[in-house]
Design a protein around this motif. Structure first.
Motif, short mmCIF file in Angstrom:
data_model
loop_
_atom_site.label_atom_id
_atom_site.label_comp_id
_atom_site.label_asym_id
_atom_site.label_seq_id
_atom_site.Cartn_x
_atom_site.Cartn_y
_atom_site.Cartn_z
N GLU A 145 -6.77 -4.29 7.83
CA GLU A 145 -6.72 -3.88 6.44
C GLU A 145 -5.82 -4.79 5.60
OE1 GLU A 145 -6.91 0.80 6.22
OE2 GLU A 145 -5.65 0.13 7.90
N TYR A 146 -4.69 -5.20 6.16
CA TYR A 146 -3.75 -6.06 5.43
C TYR A 146 -4.44 -7.38 5.07
CZ TYR A 146 0.07 -9.38 4.69
OH TYR A 146 0.88 -10.36 4.18
N ASN A 147 -5.08 -8.02 6.04
CA ASN A 147 -5.75 -9.31 5.79
C ASN A 147 -6.82 -9.17 4.72
OD1 ASN A 147 -4.30 -9.47 8.20
ND2 ASN A 147 -5.64 -11.03 9.04
N THR A 148 -7.60 -8.10 4.80
CA THR A 148 -8.65 -7.86 3.82
C THR A 148 -8.04 -7.68 2.43
OG1 THR A 148 -10.04 -6.82 5.50
CG2 THR A 148 -10.59 -6.35 3.22
N ARG A 163 4.03 -13.45 -2.44
CA ARG A 163 5.06 -12.42 -2.68
C ARG A 163 4.48 -11.30 -3.55
NH1 ARG A 163 8.44 -11.73 -6.72
NH2 ARG A 163 8.06 -13.76 -7.64
N HIS A 164 3.70 -11.67 -4.59
CA HIS A 164 3.05 -10.66 -5.43
C HIS A 164 2.05 -9.84 -4.62
CE1 HIS A 164 4.06 -13.47 -8.91
NE2 HIS A 164 4.75 -12.37 -9.13
N ALA A 165 1.25 -10.52 -3.82
CA ALA A 165 0.24 -9.84 -3.01
C ALA A 165 0.89 -8.85 -2.06
CB ALA A 165 -0.59 -10.86 -2.23
N ILE A 166 1.97 -9.25 -1.42
CA ILE A 166 2.65 -8.37 -0.46
C ILE A 166 3.27 -7.17 -1.18
CG2 ILE A 166 4.60 -8.22 1.14
CD1 ILE A 166 3.89 -11.13 1.99
N ALA A 167 3.84 -7.40 -2.36
CA ALA A 167 4.42 -6.29 -3.13
C ALA A 167 3.35 -5.26 -3.47
CB ALA A 167 5.10 -6.81 -4.39
N CYS A 168 2.18 -5.73 -3.87
CA CYS A 168 1.07 -4.81 -4.18
C CYS A 168 0.60 -4.09 -2.92
CB CYS A 168 -0.07 -5.57 -4.84
SG CYS A 168 0.31 -6.12 -6.52
N TRP A 169 0.51 -4.81 -1.80
CA TRP A 169 0.10 -4.20 -0.54
C TRP A 169 1.08 -3.11 -0.13
CZ3 TRP A 169 -3.16 -2.76 2.90
CH2 TRP A 169 -2.74 -2.41 4.18
N GLN A 170 2.37 -3.38 -0.24
CA GLN A 170 3.37 -2.39 0.14
C GLN A 170 3.28 -1.14 -0.74
OE1 GLN A 170 6.87 -4.88 0.12
NE2 GLN A 170 6.70 -5.27 2.31
N TYR A 171 3.00 -1.36 -2.01
CA TYR A 171 2.78 -0.23 -2.92
C TYR A 171 1.56 0.57 -2.45
CZ TYR A 171 0.73 2.07 -6.99
OH TYR A 171 0.13 2.98 -7.82
N LYS A 172 0.47 -0.14 -2.20
CA LYS A 172 -0.80 0.50 -1.85
C LYS A 172 -0.72 1.31 -0.57
CE LYS A 172 -5.19 0.93 -2.77
NZ LYS A 172 -5.65 1.19 -4.11
N ARG A 173 -0.07 0.76 0.43
CA ARG A 173 -0.05 1.44 1.73
C ARG A 173 0.83 2.68 1.73
NH1 ARG A 173 3.65 -1.50 6.20
NH2 ARG A 173 5.58 -0.73 5.35
N ASN A 174 1.66 2.83 0.72
CA ASN A 174 2.54 3.99 0.65
C ASN A 174 2.01 5.10 -0.24
OD1 ASN A 174 4.70 3.34 2.43
ND2 ASN A 174 5.31 1.76 0.98
#
Length: 191
Positions: A145-148, A163-174
């Motif tokens: 899911e992370y890679n996608t 860094r932006h992508a990871i920040a959005c991912w961390q928001y999304k997964r929570n």
């Protein structure tokens, strides 16, 4: 934003499935609750959800596959049935292809689907797969899911940083719900 709940046996399966948990978290929960820890993330998630709903511990008996001693490999050696990536195979391919060799999913699948062909044909297939990857987008398996998410983020935001992508991912997964990228996830970096 709703905080992601801790993964405990008090959680119900519906709530559990609404949030993203790392595979390591799933395995740790399985250990604590004496559930089987084998399998991929999808199998672990299904096993935990079943346990949270029923209290029943599912055990999957892995089918035994006959292991072949591949011995010394040459380009004319035939690919064995029930192919398993071993150190012997890795060393052979690194010797023939070079140190850049790695077992990618597409090549592993080719090897498993082509027993009886020669390793010479496998080397040619590896080069074709590598060439195709340059021009064609590879499919990312469901469990990644992370890679996608990261790929979809950059498709929609080519000027943004990792860094932006990871920040959005961390928001999304929570937050509860699916873990696919949506443009509204940019709120995580815009606020």
């Amino acid at each position: 934003m709703t905080e992601r709940p801790l993964l405990t046996k008090e959680l119900n399966a519906k709530t559990f499935r609404e949030y993203y948990y790392l595979k390591e978290e799933l395995i740790e929960f399985c250990r604590q609750e004496y559930l089987q820890t084998t399998g991929g993330k999808i199998e672990l998630t299904d096993r935990i959800a079943h346990y949270l709903d029923t209290g029943e511990r599912l055990y999957v008996k892995k089918e035994s596959t006959r292991s072949y001693d591949v011995g010394f490999l040459t380009l004319d050696t035939y690919i064995e049935p029930n192919f398993v990536c071993t150190q012997t195979h890795r060393e052979f391919f690194k010797c023939v292809i070079g140190n850049k060799f790695s077992f990618n999913v597409l090549f592993q699948n080719w090897l498993k689907e082509n027993s009886g062909k020669t390793y010479r044909e496998a080397v040619a297939a590896y080069h074709r797969i590598q060439e195709d990857k340059k021009y064609n987008r590879t499919e990312i398996s469901k469990q990644f899911e992370y890679n996608t998410y990261i790929r979809d983020f950059f498709d929609d935001n080519p000027g943004k940083s990792l860094r932006h992508a990871i920040a959005c991912w961390q928001y999304k997964r929570n937050i509860p719900g699916h873990n696919r990228y949506e443009r509204s996830d940019l709120d995580a970096i815009n606020n």
